[in-house]
Design a protein around this motif. Structure first.
Motif, short mmCIF file in Angstrom:
data_model
loop_
_atom_site.label_atom_id
_atom_site.label_comp_id
_atom_site.label_asym_id
_atom_site.label_seq_id
_atom_site.Cartn_x
_atom_site.Cartn_y
_atom_site.Cartn_z
N ASP A 86 -57.50 36.73 -27.33
CA ASP A 86 -57.85 37.78 -28.28
C ASP A 86 -57.30 39.12 -27.80
O ASP A 86 -57.72 39.63 -26.76
N LEU A 87 -56.36 39.69 -28.55
CA LEU A 87 -55.76 40.97 -28.21
C LEU A 87 -56.17 42.07 -29.19
O LEU A 87 -55.54 43.12 -29.25
N ARG A 88 -57.24 41.84 -29.93
CA ARG A 88 -57.74 42.81 -30.90
C ARG A 88 -58.72 43.75 -30.17
O ARG A 88 -59.85 43.36 -29.90
N LYS A 89 -58.26 44.95 -29.89
CA LYS A 89 -59.04 45.90 -29.10
C LYS A 89 -60.43 46.14 -29.69
O LYS A 89 -61.39 46.37 -28.96
N SER A 90 -60.56 46.09 -31.00
CA SER A 90 -61.84 46.34 -31.67
C SER A 90 -62.77 45.12 -31.66
O SER A 90 -63.91 45.21 -32.11
N SER A 91 -62.30 44.00 -31.15
CA SER A 91 -63.08 42.76 -31.17
C SER A 91 -64.05 42.70 -29.99
O SER A 91 -63.71 43.09 -28.87
N PRO A 92 -65.26 42.16 -30.19
CA PRO A 92 -66.19 41.99 -29.07
C PRO A 92 -65.70 40.96 -28.05
O PRO A 92 -66.21 40.91 -26.93
N THR A 93 -64.71 40.15 -28.42
CA THR A 93 -64.16 39.16 -27.49
C THR A 93 -62.76 39.54 -27.01
O THR A 93 -61.99 38.69 -26.59
N PHE A 94 -62.45 40.85 -27.06
CA PHE A 94 -61.17 41.36 -26.60
C PHE A 94 -60.90 40.87 -25.17
O PHE A 94 -61.75 40.94 -24.30
N CYS A 95 -59.70 40.34 -24.96
CA CYS A 95 -59.22 39.82 -23.67
C CYS A 95 -59.85 38.50 -23.25
O CYS A 95 -59.66 38.05 -22.12
N GLN A 96 -60.58 37.86 -24.14
CA GLN A 96 -61.11 36.53 -23.85
C GLN A 96 -60.15 35.48 -24.40
O GLN A 96 -59.42 35.74 -25.35
N ILE A 163 -42.98 24.42 -16.00
CA ILE A 163 -41.58 24.73 -16.31
C ILE A 163 -41.60 25.86 -17.33
O ILE A 163 -42.19 25.71 -18.41
N LEU A 164 -40.95 26.98 -16.98
CA LEU A 164 -41.01 28.18 -17.80
C LEU A 164 -39.61 28.64 -18.21
O LEU A 164 -38.66 28.47 -17.46
N SER A 165 -39.53 29.28 -19.36
CA SER A 165 -38.29 29.95 -19.76
C SER A 165 -38.18 31.26 -18.98
O SER A 165 -39.17 31.76 -18.42
N ALA A 166 -37.00 31.86 -18.99
CA ALA A 166 -36.81 33.16 -18.35
C ALA A 166 -37.73 34.20 -18.98
O ALA A 166 -38.32 35.04 -18.28
N LYS A 167 -37.87 34.15 -20.30
CA LYS A 167 -38.74 35.09 -21.02
C LYS A 167 -40.19 34.96 -20.55
O LYS A 167 -40.87 35.97 -20.33
N ASP A 168 -40.66 33.73 -20.37
CA ASP A 168 -42.04 33.53 -19.97
C ASP A 168 -42.27 33.89 -18.50
O ASP A 168 -43.35 34.37 -18.13
N LYS A 169 -41.26 33.70 -17.67
CA LYS A 169 -41.37 34.12 -16.26
C LYS A 169 -41.49 35.63 -16.15
O LYS A 169 -42.10 36.14 -15.22
N ALA A 170 -40.90 36.35 -17.11
CA ALA A 170 -40.88 37.81 -17.08
C ALA A 170 -42.04 38.43 -17.87
O ALA A 170 -42.03 39.64 -18.13
N GLY A 171 -43.03 37.65 -18.24
CA GLY A 171 -44.15 38.17 -19.01
C GLY A 171 -44.87 39.29 -18.29
O GLY A 171 -44.83 39.40 -17.06
N GLN A 172 -45.53 40.14 -19.07
CA GLN A 172 -46.27 41.27 -18.51
C GLN A 172 -47.70 40.88 -18.18
O GLN A 172 -48.25 39.94 -18.76
N LEU A 173 -48.30 41.64 -17.30
CA LEU A 173 -49.74 41.50 -17.06
C LEU A 173 -50.47 42.05 -18.26
O LEU A 173 -50.02 43.01 -18.91
N LEU A 174 -51.63 41.48 -18.55
CA LEU A 174 -52.42 41.92 -19.69
C LEU A 174 -52.74 43.41 -19.61
O LEU A 174 -52.68 44.11 -20.63
N LYS A 175 -53.04 43.92 -18.43
CA LYS A 175 -53.41 45.34 -18.31
C LYS A 175 -52.27 46.28 -18.68
O LYS A 175 -52.50 47.44 -18.98
N ASN A 176 -51.03 45.79 -18.70
CA ASN A 176 -49.87 46.60 -19.08
C ASN A 176 -49.34 46.28 -20.48
O ASN A 176 -48.37 46.87 -20.92
N ALA A 177 -49.97 45.33 -21.16
CA ALA A 177 -49.46 44.83 -22.43
C ALA A 177 -49.89 45.70 -23.60
O ALA A 177 -50.97 46.30 -23.58
N GLU A 178 -49.04 45.73 -24.63
CA GLU A 178 -49.42 46.36 -25.89
C GLU A 178 -50.41 45.43 -26.59
O GLU A 178 -50.22 44.22 -26.59
N VAL A 179 -51.47 46.01 -27.17
CA VAL A 179 -52.45 45.21 -27.87
C VAL A 179 -52.67 45.76 -29.28
O VAL A 179 -52.08 46.78 -29.65
N PHE A 180 -53.51 45.12 -30.04
CA PHE A 180 -53.77 45.50 -31.42
C PHE A 180 -54.99 46.42 -31.49
O PHE A 180 -55.91 46.30 -30.69
N ALA A 181 -55.01 47.33 -32.45
CA ALA A 181 -56.13 48.26 -32.62
C ALA A 181 -57.41 47.52 -32.97
O ALA A 181 -57.43 46.42 -33.39
#
Length: 181
Positions: A86-96, A163-181
């Motif tokens: 859940d990446l909805r910042k307004s959600s009570p389950t944000f980041c779960q 086994i990961l793609s290059a894109k998935d190896k380069a993923g960001q940490l959640l604390k640095n990620a863009e999320v939804f309002a």
């Protein structure tokens, strides 16, 4: 069809009614009228995707910061552990997160509304995943959260490194990620 509410609001498991005998089986994987009346999903699906992956491939955690996609996910061959965050910042389950075993045998479907990151790991020798989306793929808006982010602590059912793609190896940490309002 049976609808199971997960611990995260609007994140649903759908068990279709399956008609089977010694010849095989039949079920409706999607019926707009039934999904509206019985599931409460009033979404217009615009794209169907089909992927095939080998054992231990992990895809994700993907989302689109603009043109967010709702996804109706199922497995036609094999098995996966499917995850939604859940990446909805307004959600009570944000980041779960919620994880679900989807297999060709259990025929379960996972409804992931817009505003979630999504990923899965393949548990069988090979797996074919099919999913409908509510918006088109827009690579310029795609983002990836690192699959093993320590703040998420997803309990992936694996005994070895995925086994990961290059894109998935380069993923960001959640604390640095863009999320939804």
């Amino acid at each position: 069809m049976q609808v199971i509410q997960t611990k995260i609001h609007n994140l649903l498991v759908i068990e279709p009614q399956i008609f089977g005998d010694d010849r095989g089986f039949f079920y409706e994987s999607y019926n707009e009228k039934k999904f509206l009346e019985k599931v409460g999903i009033n979404q217009h699906f615009v794209q169907d995707n089909h992927s095939r992956s080998a054992h231990n491939v992990l895809r994700g955690l993907h989302y689109q910061i603009q043109q967010p996609q709702g996804k109706l996910v199922r497995v036609a061959v094999g098995s996966i552990f499917d995850v939604a965050v859940d990446l909805r910042k307004s959600s009570p389950t944000f980041c779960q997160w919620e994880g679900m075993y989807l297999t060709a045998e259990n025929q379960r479907q996972f409804w992931i509304p817009p505003g979630f990151a999504h990923g899965f790991v393949v548990l069988s020798e090979a797996t074919e995943v099919l999913y409908k989306t509510t918006d088109y793929y827009a690579p310029q808006y795609e983002r990836t959260i690192l699959w093993n982010d320590p703040d998420l602590a997803i309990a992936w059912p694996m005994t070895e490194d995925p086994i990961l793609s290059a894109k998935d190896k380069a993923g960001q940490l959640l604390k640095n990620a863009e999320v939804f309002a």
